[in-house]
Design a protein around this motif. Sequence first.
Motif, short mmCIF file in Angstrom:
data_model
loop_
_atom_site.label_atom_id
_atom_site.label_comp_id
_atom_site.label_asym_id
_atom_site.label_seq_id
_atom_site.Cartn_x
_atom_site.Cartn_y
_atom_site.Cartn_z
N GLU A 43 0.91 -1.35 -0.17
CA GLU A 43 0.13 0.04 -0.13
C GLU A 43 1.04 1.00 0.15
N THR A 78 0.48 -2.02 -5.99
CA THR A 78 -0.27 -2.78 -4.89
C THR A 78 -1.43 -3.78 -5.29
N GLU A 79 -1.94 -3.97 -5.96
CA GLU A 79 -2.84 -4.49 -5.91
C GLU A 79 -2.39 -6.71 -6.50
N ARG A 119 -0.35 -7.61 -3.79
CA ARG A 119 -1.28 -8.22 -3.13
C ARG A 119 -1.32 -9.82 -3.51
#
Length: 333
Positions: free
Chosen positions: A231, A241-242, A245
Motif C-alpha cells: 500500500e 499494490t493490487e 497483494r
Amino acid sequence: MTAAVRMVELWRGGLPESSHSGHAVICDETGAIVESWGDPGAVIFPRSSCKMLQALPLVESGAADAAGLRPAQLALSCASHQGAALHVDTVRAWMEGLGLAEADLRCGSHEPSDRAERDRLIRAGDEPCQYHNNCSGKHAGFLTYSRHVKAGPEYVEIDHPLQRAIRAAFEEVTGEASPGWGVDGCSAPNFATTVHGLARAMASFAAATGTGDARDRAAHRLTRAMAEFPELVGGEGRACTELMRAMGGRVTIKTGAEAVFVAIVPERRMGIALKIIDGNSRASEAAIAALLVRLGVLDPAHPAARRRLAAVQRNWRGIETGEIRLAEGFPGA
C-alpha cells in the motif's frame, strides 16, 4: 536490432482498434536470458521502476540504520505513491525525524492522485506540497543518505555524491555501463540501460538472501519491505499494490512512467523487465500480469489479474464497449 513485438490490443465491436508493442526479458540469477520478446538490447529509461536500485546506497552506506529507518520507510523510498494521507504523513514524520523540512526536498509539488486527499486540500483551500509528490519517499531517502555522508543539499545534481553512488550501484547490478541519463519528473537523474540490463538487475534482487555481503543484504531488505507494504509502494487501485497483494508478498513489482514494469521473483530467482514503446500503462500492466502468470506466481483468476488481463472497457453509461486482450503469440493469449 530486433523489432518490438505486439503484446496487448484493444478490441471494439469485434475488431482490433489499437495495439501496443514492446520489449520484455526474463533473466535468471546469473543474468542469462530465460525468455525474451522483442529486443533485449533496446535502450530505455527505467524511470521509477528502478527506485530500488536508487535506494541501494541508502542501505549499503549504513544511512538507513543510522537514521533508524523501518521497513515501511524503506518501502516508501522505492515508492511511486498516490499522495494519500498515509503516504504524506509517513514521509512528513520521516523528514521531521531527520530534523529536515518540506523545503529541503527537491522533487517539486503536484496534486495528489489520491482522491480523498485531493478533496481534503480543496475543501481546506490548501495547496499540495512536496510531500504529495509521488516520489517524496525516494527523496526522503536521498536526503537521509546525503545527511549521513555530510553531502550538500542539492542532491539531484548529477555530480552530487549521492548520484555518483547511485550510478555506480546502477551499473553494477545492471551489468552495463549506462549510455546516458535524463532528468526524471521528480528532477532526479534517471540512468538509461537496456531491457536486459534492467531484468538482470531485478534477478540480482531476486537472488538476494539477506545473508551475504552489503549489496545482498540491502537488496533483500528493500525487496521484502516493498512486498510487506504494497500500500506504500503505490496505493489503492494501483497495479503495483493490487498485484503484490494478489501474490501474497511472494513477488515484488514496480512500475515506471512511460510503460516500464519490473518484477522480482525470489522463489524462481528470476527478474522481469518490460517496456511498451508507446508508453501506454494499460498495456504494461497487462503484459506484466501475463508474464507473472507465465512464471506461475500469479493466479490468472484473481480479480487483480483479471482487471489487467481481461479488462472490459465501458462508456460513461456503463455500456461495455470493448476489451483489452493479449496479442496473439504473446504469453497467455
